[in-house]
Write a protein that holds these residues in place. Structure first.
Motif, PDB file in Angstrom:
ATOM      1  N   LYS A  89       0.752  -1.241   0.148  1.00 59.77           N
ATOM      2  CA  LYS A  89      -0.040   0.155   0.003  1.00 59.77           C
ATOM      3  C   LYS A  89       0.842   1.336  -0.146  1.00 59.77           C
ATOM      4  O   LYS A  89       2.048   1.199   0.820  1.00 59.77           O
ATOM      5  N   PHE A  91       1.703   5.442   0.554  1.00 60.55           N
ATOM      6  CA  PHE A  91       1.346   6.550   1.234  1.00 60.55           C
ATOM      7  C   PHE A  91       2.284   7.701   1.271  1.00 60.55           C
ATOM      8  O   PHE A  91       3.332   7.362   1.449  1.00 60.55           O
ATOM      9  N   TYR A 117       3.924  -1.147   3.579  1.00 59.01           N
ATOM     10  CA  TYR A 117       3.646   0.216   2.876  1.00 59.01           C
ATOM     11  C   TYR A 117       4.934   0.691   2.068  1.00 59.01           C
ATOM     12  O   TYR A 117       5.998   0.393   2.559  1.00 59.01           O
ATOM     13  N   GLU A 139      -1.495  12.181  -0.622  1.00 62.62           N
ATOM     14  CA  GLU A 139      -2.622  12.197   0.132  1.00 62.62           C
ATOM     15  C   GLU A 139      -2.885  13.581   0.623  1.00 62.62           C
ATOM     16  O   GLU A 139      -3.934  14.230   0.829  1.00 62.62           O
ATOM     17  N   THR A 280     -12.998  13.901   0.326  1.00 62.34           N
ATOM     18  CA  THR A 280     -12.457  12.594   0.632  1.00 62.34           C
ATOM     19  C   THR A 280     -12.002  12.428   2.033  1.00 62.34           C
ATOM     20  O   THR A 280     -11.931  13.487   2.872  1.00 62.34           O
ATOM     21  N   SER A 283      -7.241   8.444   4.796  1.00 60.20           N
ATOM     22  CA  SER A 283      -6.946   6.885   5.168  1.00 60.20           C
ATOM     23  C   SER A 283      -6.624   6.739   6.489  1.00 60.20           C
ATOM     24  O   SER A 283      -6.337   7.590   7.415  1.00 60.20           O
ATOM     25  N   LYS A 284      -6.375   5.418   6.680  1.00 59.70           N
ATOM     26  CA  LYS A 284      -5.876   5.019   8.270  1.00 59.70           C
ATOM     27  C   LYS A 284      -4.654   5.785   8.476  1.00 59.70           C
ATOM     28  O   LYS A 284      -4.237   6.350   9.783  1.00 59.70           O
TER      29      LYS A 284
END
Length: 302
Positions: A89, A91, A117, A139, A280, A283-284
């Protein structure tokens, strides 16, 4: 319009060259040019401007590429979910040159671990912070608003479909070497600083006062030196007794303990916060990072 066409157009934009993109995609340049023409004709817009030096992305092209990237990334999520393809993932955060924002990122990486990540942190120019969030490269973007720049930046945020969330408010501090002639003062005035070089971060082609990372950007300093990174700025503080203006929230873990932040008498408020795409949900990892930033509200240098 197909997913393959979207991928090809994105590769052209990333390569900034039709030739380089053709090599990466293992297709001929004429075929790639035909793809661009088909996409542009279907959409009724011009994505790329061609010239002798290569290609540049138009304003409407930047908007299209932002949406195209979302579509391609969503497809990758579907692949990873249903085809059991192992993928880390991602970030990413972009920020003005704030050591505390970097330290918060370090805390995040340590907390969640780096096995699952793929992280990216961009400490960069103000306009690039905004563009990186607008184009979904990051983000979150970390920057500040003031009475001087707020109207202009909020207008830009609206145009980019971005929203600003305030984290905390700070006074203005003078950041300098601990052996600087003014380092022993409890408070510093702008007149005190006249004989020393003011250090500011270079903003490139977007070198507007409104994009300045330092407060008092329109003040007439006798000596000004522009730098591209924090390491260079710290060296200039030592070598030339330079100074910069900051929030007073510093990280000795990253910058070292050879520097001090002293209140500026003509202080103005800095509203430090973050930007994200409007509407939006974070995210965590985004939520964890913002929580880490909030911990610095009461950590002004003393």
């Amino acid at each position: 319009m197909t997913l393959q066409q979207l991928r090809q157009v994105l590769t052209i934009a990333e390569s900034n060259s039709m030739n380089e993109a053709a090599k990466k995609l293992f297709v001929s340049q004429p075929n790639l040019s035909a793809t661009v023409r088909e996409v542009e004709e279907e959409l009724g817009i011009t994505v790329f401007m061609r010239n002798n030096r290569g290609i540049t992305v138009t304003a409407e092209g930047e908007e299209f590429l932002g949406y195209a990237k979302q579509v391609v990334e969503q497809y990758h999520l579907l692949e990873n979910r249903y085809l059991n393809v192992e993928s880390k993932k991602k970030f990413s955060v972009s920020m003005q040159h704030y050591s505390f924002a970097v330290k918060a990122f370090v805390q995040l990486a340590k907390e969640v671990g780096m096995d699952e990540y793929e992280f990216a942190v961009h400490e960069t120019k103000t306009k690039e912070v905004i563009d990186n969030v607008k184009n979904l490269k990051s983000e979150i973007g970390v920057l500040y608003l003031s009475d001087f720049n707020e109207k202009v930046l909020r207008k830009l945020f609206k145009e980019c479909d971005i929203e600003f969330k305030e984290l905390f408010t700070c006074n203005t501090y003078v950041y300098l070497w601990k052996k600087h002639p003014l380092a022993g003062q409890k408070e510093i005035t702008l007149d005190d600083l006249q004989e020393y070089p003011c250090l500011t971060f270079e903003q490139g082609v977007n070198n507007s006062f409104y994009y300045a990372e330092e407060m008092m950007s329109t003040y007439e300093y006798k000596r000004v030196i522009k730098a591209d990174d924090r390491a260079t700025m710290l060296n200039l503080m030592v070598g030339l007794n330079g100074f910069t203006l900051c929030s007073g929230i510093i990280s000795e873990d990253l910058n070292g303990d050879d520097y001090a932040a002293i209140p500026l008498k003509e202080s103005e408020k800095m509203h430090i916060g973050y930007i994200k795409h409007k509407g939006t949900k974070l995210s965590k990892l985004g939520e964890i990072y913002i929580d880490a930033l909030k911990n610095y509200e009461n950590k002004v240098y003393k």
